[in-house]
Design a protein around this motif. Structure first.
Motif, PDB file in Angstrom:
ATOM      1  N   ALA A  17      -6.464 -27.756  -9.933  1.00  0.00           N
ATOM      2  CA  ALA A  17      -5.580 -26.811  -9.082  1.00  0.00           C
ATOM      3  C   ALA A  17      -5.740 -25.319  -9.239  1.00  0.00           C
ATOM      4  O   ALA A  17      -5.899 -24.316  -8.459  1.00  0.00           O
ATOM      5  CB  ALA A  17      -4.131 -27.178  -8.926  1.00  0.00           C
ATOM      6  N   TYR A  18      -5.987 -25.073 -10.601  1.00  0.00           N
ATOM      7  CA  TYR A  18      -6.112 -23.573 -11.098  1.00  0.00           C
ATOM      8  C   TYR A  18      -7.684 -23.103 -10.450  1.00  0.00           C
ATOM      9  O   TYR A  18      -7.384 -21.890 -10.101  1.00  0.00           O
ATOM     10  CB  TYR A  18      -6.323 -23.405 -12.649  1.00  0.00           C
ATOM     11  CG  TYR A  18      -6.343 -22.034 -13.086  1.00  0.00           C
ATOM     12  CD1 TYR A  18      -5.263 -21.420 -13.063  1.00  0.00           C
ATOM     13  CD2 TYR A  18      -7.526 -21.712 -13.507  1.00  0.00           C
ATOM     14  CE1 TYR A  18      -5.682 -19.728 -13.271  1.00  0.00           C
ATOM     15  CE2 TYR A  18      -7.878 -20.130 -13.864  1.00  0.00           C
ATOM     16  CZ  TYR A  18      -6.772 -19.460 -13.933  1.00  0.00           C
ATOM     17  OH  TYR A  18      -7.099 -18.117 -14.134  1.00  0.00           O
ATOM     18  N   ARG A  19      -8.694 -23.766 -10.731  1.00  0.00           N
ATOM     19  CA  ARG A  19      -9.860 -23.182 -10.106  1.00  0.00           C
ATOM     20  C   ARG A  19      -9.808 -23.055  -8.660  1.00  0.00           C
ATOM     21  O   ARG A  19     -10.392 -21.904  -8.201  1.00  0.00           O
ATOM     22  CB  ARG A  19     -10.920 -24.277 -10.259  1.00  0.00           C
ATOM     23  CG  ARG A  19     -11.378 -24.512 -11.932  1.00  0.00           C
ATOM     24  CD  ARG A  19     -11.915 -25.833 -12.329  1.00  0.00           C
ATOM     25  NE  ARG A  19     -13.178 -26.048 -11.454  1.00  0.00           N
ATOM     26  CZ  ARG A  19     -13.799 -27.183 -11.426  1.00  0.00           C
ATOM     27  NH1 ARG A  19     -13.407 -28.171 -12.133  1.00  0.00           N
ATOM     28  NH2 ARG A  19     -15.307 -27.187 -11.109  1.00  0.00           N
ATOM     29  N   ILE A  20      -9.252 -24.103  -7.861  1.00  0.00           N
ATOM     30  CA  ILE A  20      -9.061 -23.833  -6.423  1.00  0.00           C
ATOM     31  C   ILE A  20      -8.246 -22.579  -6.213  1.00  0.00           C
ATOM     32  O   ILE A  20      -8.583 -21.686  -5.277  1.00  0.00           O
ATOM     33  CB  ILE A  20      -8.332 -25.182  -5.951  1.00  0.00           C
ATOM     34  CG1 ILE A  20      -9.374 -26.280  -5.836  1.00  0.00           C
ATOM     35  CG2 ILE A  20      -7.843 -24.723  -4.343  1.00  0.00           C
ATOM     36  CD1 ILE A  20      -8.572 -27.530  -5.641  1.00  0.00           C
ATOM     37  N   GLY A  21      -6.922 -22.487  -6.903  1.00  0.00           N
ATOM     38  CA  GLY A  21      -6.212 -21.299  -6.547  1.00  0.00           C
ATOM     39  C   GLY A  21      -6.903 -19.817  -7.044  1.00  0.00           C
ATOM     40  O   GLY A  21      -6.726 -18.853  -6.268  1.00  0.00           O
ATOM     41  N   TYR A  67       0.746 -19.043  -6.335  1.00  0.00           N
ATOM     42  CA  TYR A  67       1.172 -19.918  -5.159  1.00  0.00           C
ATOM     43  C   TYR A  67       0.182 -20.791  -4.667  1.00  0.00           C
ATOM     44  O   TYR A  67       0.161 -21.896  -4.392  1.00  0.00           O
ATOM     45  CB  TYR A  67       1.990 -18.770  -4.223  1.00  0.00           C
ATOM     46  CG  TYR A  67       3.210 -18.251  -4.580  1.00  0.00           C
ATOM     47  CD1 TYR A  67       4.247 -19.152  -4.483  1.00  0.00           C
ATOM     48  CD2 TYR A  67       3.008 -17.019  -4.956  1.00  0.00           C
ATOM     49  CE1 TYR A  67       5.586 -18.436  -5.070  1.00  0.00           C
ATOM     50  CE2 TYR A  67       4.333 -16.196  -5.453  1.00  0.00           C
ATOM     51  CZ  TYR A  67       5.513 -17.092  -5.292  1.00  0.00           C
ATOM     52  OH  TYR A  67       6.802 -16.469  -5.780  1.00  0.00           O
ATOM     53  N   PHE A  68      -1.234 -20.047  -4.839  1.00  0.00           N
ATOM     54  CA  PHE A  68      -2.232 -20.904  -4.374  1.00  0.00           C
ATOM     55  C   PHE A  68      -2.470 -22.084  -5.254  1.00  0.00           C
ATOM     56  O   PHE A  68      -3.044 -23.080  -4.699  1.00  0.00           O
ATOM     57  CB  PHE A  68      -3.512 -19.868  -4.187  1.00  0.00           C
ATOM     58  CG  PHE A  68      -3.371 -19.118  -2.999  1.00  0.00           C
ATOM     59  CD1 PHE A  68      -2.983 -19.425  -1.439  1.00  0.00           C
ATOM     60  CD2 PHE A  68      -3.932 -17.656  -3.066  1.00  0.00           C
ATOM     61  CE1 PHE A  68      -3.022 -18.777  -0.583  1.00  0.00           C
ATOM     62  CE2 PHE A  68      -3.999 -16.608  -1.969  1.00  0.00           C
ATOM     63  CZ  PHE A  68      -3.265 -17.243  -0.595  1.00  0.00           C
ATOM     64  N   VAL A  69      -2.225 -21.693  -6.365  1.00  0.00           N
ATOM     65  CA  VAL A  69      -2.537 -22.868  -7.487  1.00  0.00           C
ATOM     66  C   VAL A  69      -1.415 -23.742  -7.170  1.00  0.00           C
ATOM     67  O   VAL A  69      -1.873 -24.953  -7.456  1.00  0.00           O
ATOM     68  CB  VAL A  69      -2.219 -22.238  -8.916  1.00  0.00           C
ATOM     69  CG1 VAL A  69      -2.488 -23.063 -10.030  1.00  0.00           C
ATOM     70  CG2 VAL A  69      -3.589 -21.023  -9.073  1.00  0.00           C
ATOM     71  N   THR A  70      -0.367 -23.496  -7.295  1.00  0.00           N
ATOM     72  CA  THR A  70       0.713 -24.516  -6.906  1.00  0.00           C
ATOM     73  C   THR A  70       0.294 -25.238  -5.648  1.00  0.00           C
ATOM     74  O   THR A  70       0.588 -26.335  -5.285  1.00  0.00           O
ATOM     75  CB  THR A  70       2.084 -23.783  -6.668  1.00  0.00           C
ATOM     76  OG1 THR A  70       2.452 -22.810  -7.785  1.00  0.00           O
ATOM     77  CG2 THR A  70       3.138 -24.834  -6.354  1.00  0.00           C
ATOM     78  N   MET A  71      -0.040 -24.548  -4.540  1.00  0.00           N
ATOM     79  CA  MET A  71      -0.412 -25.314  -3.358  1.00  0.00           C
ATOM     80  C   MET A  71      -1.564 -26.343  -3.497  1.00  0.00           C
ATOM     81  O   MET A  71      -1.430 -27.551  -2.860  1.00  0.00           O
ATOM     82  CB  MET A  71      -0.755 -24.387  -2.236  1.00  0.00           C
ATOM     83  CG  MET A  71       0.205 -23.498  -1.796  1.00  0.00           C
ATOM     84  SD  MET A  71      -0.275 -22.213  -0.544  1.00  0.00           S
ATOM     85  CE  MET A  71       1.157 -21.417   0.050  1.00  0.00           C
TER      86      MET A  71
END
Length: 322
Positions: A17-21, A67-71
């Motif tokens: 998730a961190y990488r994606i965000g 917020y992108f990480v959370t998504m």
């Protein structure tokens, strides 16, 4: 007696998730650092905007990153319930927009991309949880499962028209950001992603690849931001200008940067900003980053903020340090 320290080790899902965000964050910066973009904010010029500059975009991107990480993490959690995932992404998106406005002093820098990249971060997290990787085919299948039915009903049943995109729907019948999501990002897959992939495959300079990609979008997309500021006649004029630029050699010819500087002056004078196309450029960059990370195609490197001779950015100083 030996002491033991407690260390919180991120889970596999949290790391993904961190990488994606972080890729979404990078895509926001890579878009604004592309230069010179006629009428658009970049490090060379504030374009046809008097209330924002590149610093506004940097602050906004930094505020939106968590917020992108959370998504993406919600995608990991709700991978088996795509419609519920989309509902959750939208709730997080409201909080993300508030953070954006706080970071920019009330200026809308990235509202469209909170929508686009929010959906795609959630879909990417769900794909990672389902398949252990993020491939474009599965990503778009997940995106469609998340949004299509909901957004089609919204467009069909809309009675109040508040946002610029909704007013364009009422006036011109164009579905804007919702339409892109409903189509599975048809414009990206048909127009911009092939151009970007080919430019990277051929070893073209990264900034010029982004410019070439942007102009392919501008030449074909019904840009909602241009319509909001002007009318279909101006939109068709921009499409023609972009098509002629590409026909003459596009961003890969030697003199293109100087030509784009001159074109920026004309766009500023006419108050033209192809913000919808710029959003789709950021989506294209994000998908390219995802492909490089998990799909093994073309890796790209962060540009960082570049400058050009005769730089005009920074004239607007209206964003206070928050």
């Amino acid at each position: 007696m030996q002491s033991r320290s407690c260390v919180n080790v991120p889970s596999r899902e949290e790391e993904a998730a961190y990488r994606i965000g972080n890729m979404a964050y990078r895509a926001l910066l890579e878009e604004v650092y592309t230069l010179p973009k006629p009428g658009l904010v970049d490090p060379y010029s504030n374009g046809a905007h008097t209330d924002m500059n590149v610093v506004s975009f940097e602050r906004s991107a930094k505020a939106l990153k968590p917020y992108f990480v959370t998504m993406a993490l919600e995608g990991e959690r709700l991978w088996e319930a795509p419609p519920v995932l989309f509902e959750t992404i939208r709730r997080i998106g409201i909080l993300a927009e508030r953070a954006m406005y706080q970071a920019t002093g009330g200026v809308n820098t990235h509202k469209g991309l909170v929508f686009h990249l929010g959906i795609l971060c959630g879909a990417a997290g769900a794909c990672h949880r389902s398949f252990g990787r993020v491939a474009l085919k599965q990503l778009m299948e997940m995106e469609q499962a998340m949004v299509r039915n909901v957004l089609v009903k919204e467009v069909q049943n809309m009675e109040t028209f508040v946002s610029k995109g909704e007013k364009n729907l009422q006036k011109y019948g164009l579905t804007g950001a919702r339409g892109e999501a409903i189509s599975g990002y048809f414009s990206v897959f048909k127009i911009s992603l092939p151009v970007m992939s080919m430019g990277l495959y051929n070893g073209q300079e990264w900034n010029r690849v982004k410019l070439e990609t942007l102009f392919h979008l501008m030449s074909q997309v019904d840009d909602s931001n241009i319509l909001s500021r002007h009318n279909p006649k101006v939109l068709n004029q921009v499409k023609k200008i972009a098509a002629e630029f590409l026909k003459a050699g596009g961003a890969y010819r030697k003199e293109s940067i100087d030509l784009l500087k001159e074109l920026d002056k004309w766009f500023v004078k006419k108050n033209i900003s192809a913000g919808g196309s710029a959003d789709l450029l950021a989506v294209t960059i994000f998908l390219t980053l995802l492909t490089g990370e998990w799909g093994g195609l073309y890796g790209i490197h962060e540009t960082g903020r570049q400058t050009l001779s005769g730089e005009r950015a920074g004239a607007f100083e209206g964003v206070s340090c928050l």
